[in-house]
Design a protein around this motif. Structure first.
Motif, mmCIF file in Angstrom:
data_model
loop_
_atom_site.group_PDB
_atom_site.id
_atom_site.type_symbol
_atom_site.label_atom_id
_atom_site.label_comp_id
_atom_site.label_asym_id
_atom_site.label_seq_id
_atom_site.Cartn_x
_atom_site.Cartn_y
_atom_site.Cartn_z
ATOM 1 N N VAL A 290 0.860 -1.187 0.000
ATOM 2 C CA VAL A 290 0.000 0.000 0.000
ATOM 3 C C VAL A 290 0.892 1.231 0.000
ATOM 4 C CG1 VAL A 290 -1.778 1.261 1.290
ATOM 5 C CG2 VAL A 290 -1.774 -1.238 1.315
ATOM 6 N N HIS A 291 0.610 2.182 -0.901
ATOM 7 C CA HIS A 291 1.420 3.410 -0.965
ATOM 8 C C HIS A 291 0.541 4.641 -0.864
ATOM 9 C CE1 HIS A 291 4.989 1.219 -2.102
ATOM 10 N NE2 HIS A 291 4.280 0.567 -2.999
ATOM 11 N N ASN A 292 0.871 5.493 0.077
ATOM 12 C CA ASN A 292 0.250 6.821 0.192
ATOM 13 C C ASN A 292 -1.271 6.792 0.070
ATOM 14 O OD1 ASN A 292 2.880 7.766 0.301
ATOM 15 N ND2 ASN A 292 2.958 8.056 -1.922
ATOM 16 N N LEU A 293 -1.883 5.837 0.738
ATOM 17 C CA LEU A 293 -3.329 5.681 0.623
ATOM 18 C C LEU A 293 -4.054 6.635 1.576
ATOM 19 C CD1 LEU A 293 -5.504 3.657 -0.660
ATOM 20 C CD2 LEU A 293 -5.447 2.540 1.557
ATOM 21 N N ASP A 294 -4.964 7.423 0.992
ATOM 22 C CA ASP A 294 -5.877 8.261 1.790
ATOM 23 C C ASP A 294 -7.293 7.817 1.452
ATOM 24 O OD1 ASP A 294 -3.883 9.919 2.852
ATOM 25 O OD2 ASP A 294 -3.937 11.238 1.097
ATOM 26 N N TYR A 295 -8.201 7.949 2.411
ATOM 27 C CA TYR A 295 -9.583 7.589 2.101
ATOM 28 C C TYR A 295 -10.540 8.378 2.960
ATOM 29 C CZ TYR A 295 -13.572 4.874 0.608
ATOM 30 O OH TYR A 295 -14.768 4.507 0.066
ATOM 31 N N LYS A 296 -11.637 8.826 2.355
ATOM 32 C CA LYS A 296 -12.706 9.437 3.145
ATOM 33 C C LYS A 296 -14.065 9.045 2.586
ATOM 34 C CE LYS A 296 -11.728 13.802 0.850
ATOM 35 N NZ LYS A 296 -11.108 15.103 1.060
ATOM 36 N N TYR A 297 -15.046 8.880 3.487
ATOM 37 C CA TYR A 297 -16.420 8.605 3.061
ATOM 38 C C TYR A 297 -17.119 9.923 2.787
ATOM 39 C CZ TYR A 297 -15.928 3.808 4.776
ATOM 40 O OH TYR A 297 -15.528 2.511 4.982
ATOM 41 N N THR A 298 -16.940 10.848 3.751
ATOM 42 C CA THR A 298 -17.526 12.178 3.579
ATOM 43 C C THR A 298 -16.362 13.168 3.554
ATOM 44 O OG1 THR A 298 -17.877 12.176 5.961
ATOM 45 C CG2 THR A 298 -19.762 11.608 4.588
ATOM 46 N N GLN A 299 -16.387 14.192 4.397
ATOM 47 C CA GLN A 299 -15.265 15.141 4.331
ATOM 48 C C GLN A 299 -14.081 14.734 5.188
ATOM 49 O OE1 GLN A 299 -16.689 19.162 4.876
ATOM 50 N NE2 GLN A 299 -16.707 19.362 2.640
ATOM 51 N N ALA A 300 -14.412 14.146 6.346
ATOM 52 C CA ALA A 300 -13.327 13.821 7.275
ATOM 53 C C ALA A 300 -12.543 12.606 6.791
ATOM 54 C CB ALA A 300 -13.922 13.535 8.649
ATOM 55 N N PRO A 301 -11.213 12.686 6.764
ATOM 56 C CA PRO A 301 -10.436 11.523 6.345
ATOM 57 C C PRO A 301 -10.569 10.366 7.344
ATOM 58 C CG PRO A 301 -8.987 13.301 7.073
ATOM 59 C CD PRO A 301 -10.372 13.845 7.102
ATOM 60 N N VAL A 302 -10.699 9.181 6.830
ATOM 61 C CA VAL A 302 -10.802 7.975 7.663
ATOM 62 C C VAL A 302 -9.456 7.250 7.661
ATOM 63 C CG1 VAL A 302 -11.919 5.712 7.778
ATOM 64 C CG2 VAL A 302 -13.277 7.732 7.290
#
Ligand SMILES: Nc1ncnc2c1ncn2[C@@H]1O[C@H](COP(=O)(O)OP(=O)(O)OP(=O)(O)O)[C@@H](O)[C@H]1O
Ligand SMILES: [Mg+2]
Length: 251
Positions: free
Chosen positions: A8-20
Motif C-alpha cells: 500500500v502506498h500513500n493511501l488516503d480515504y474518506k467517506y464524507t469530508q473527514a479523512p478515515v
C-alpha cells in the motif's frame, strides 16, 4: 527480500469530508502473520474493504501480488473471513460439508459438479480446522466458535495464498479463541499461508503474530509485536490512545 504480496502506498480515504485513512504505507510479505489492531472507528474495516476491492481507492495505490489492484484478477489467491459471516440460525438447511463446498463453487461456478479431488479437498479443509467429526451436521446446530472454524475451512478450499480475517473471534469464548489462533498459526507455519488478522484482542494476538500493525487513521506502529509490548505506557498512549495500556500488559 521477495516482492511483497500486498503493498500500500500513500493511501488516503474518506467517506464524507473527514479523512478515515491518512497516508497509509505498508508492505506485507509472503509468510507473514500480521495482526491489525486499532480502536473502534480507526479505519481497520475500511482498509480491508479497500484491499479486497470492495471499495474503490480514491488516492494512493494498492498492489496485490505485484499487480495494481485496478488490474488484479486473481482474486482466488485471496480469501476473506468476516465477523458477519457468523450469522447462520438454528435450522439453516446446510451441512458443514455443504457450507465448506461453497468455497469452491465461487471458483468453479454453481452449476459445475464436484470431482473426487474436490470432495477430498473439502474434507481435508474440514479436518484441518478440527471439525472432522461434524461433516454432516447442520451448520446452525454448531456453536459460534465451531461455525467460525467452518468458515475458515470454507476460505481454505480454494487454496488461498492470503487470508484476511476481520474480527473472526467476536463471540467466541476464551478457550476457543486460543484454539482458533493456534489453528491460524499452524496454517501460517505449516502451509505458508499469509494472514492478515483484524483483532481488538492485542494482549492475546501478540503471542501468535509475526508482525503487529497499529492503525488509528494512520499507521502508528508496524513491526515486531514484542518490541511494541516493551514500550512504556506513555509511548503506547502516543501510538495508540489511552485505552491501550491495560490491554497490552495483560500477558
Ligand atoms: N459506509 C460508511 N459511510 C460513512 N462513514 C463510514 C462508513 N463506514 C465506516 N465509516 C466511518 O469510517 C470510520 C472508520 O470505520 P471502520 O469501520 O473502518 O473502523 P474499524 O476500525 O473497523 O472499527 P471497529 O473496530 O468498530 O470495527 C468510522 O468513523 C466510521 O464511522
Ligand atoms: Mg471494523
Amino acid at each position: 527480500m521477495s516482492v511483497p504480496i500486498l503493498s500500500v502506498h500513500n493511501l488516503d480515504y474518506k467517506y464524507t469530508q473527514a479523512p478515515v485513512l491518512k497516508n497509509i504505507n505498508m508492505d506485507i510479505h509472503e509468510g507473514a502473520f500480521v495482526g491489525l489492531v486499532g480502536p473502534n472507528g480507526s479505519g481497520k474495516t475500511t482498509l480491508i474493504r479497500l484491499l479486497l476491492g470492495i471499495q474503490r481507492i480514491q488516492s494512493g495505490n494498492i498492489e496485490l501480488f505485484g499487480t495494481p489492484i485496478q488490474k488484479f484478477k486473481k482474486w482466488n489467491k485471496i480469501s476473506f473471513v468476516s465477523q458477519k459471516a457468523n450469522t447462520f440460525n438454528k435450522g439453516f438447511p446446510a451441512t458443514v460439508y455443504e457450507v465448506v463446498s461453497m468455497g469452491l463453487t465461487s471458483k468453479k461456478g454453481y452449476l459445475s459438479f464436484f470431482t473426487k479431488k474436490d470432495k477430498e479437498k473439502i474434507i481435508a479443509a474440514i479436518n484441518s480446522v478440527g471439525m472432522g467429526d461434524y461433516v454432516h451436521q447442520n451448520i446452525g446446530d454448531l456453536s459460534g466458535g465451531q461455525q467460525q472454524r467452518v468458515f475458515i475451512a470454507r476460505s481454505l478450499v480454494s487454496d488461498p495464498e492470503l487470508i484476511i480475517l476481520d474480527e473472526p473471534t467476536v463471540g467466541v469464548d476464551t478457550e476457543n479463541v486460543e484454539r482458533f489462533y493456534n489453528m491460524l498459526s499452524r496454517l501460517n507455519k505449516e502451509r505458508g499461508i499469509t494472514l492478515l488478522l483484524v483483532s481488538h484482542d492485542i494482549g492475546t494476538i501478540t503471542s501468535y503474530v509475526t508482525d503487529l500493525l497499529c492503525l488509528n487513521k494512520t499507521i502508528h506502529y508496524h513491526g515486531d509485536p514484542k518490541t511494541f509490548q516493551q514500550k512504556s505506557d506513555e509511548e503506547l498512549s502516543n501510538f495508540y490512545g489511552h485505552s491501550m495500556h491495560s490491554i497490552t500488559h495483560q500477558h
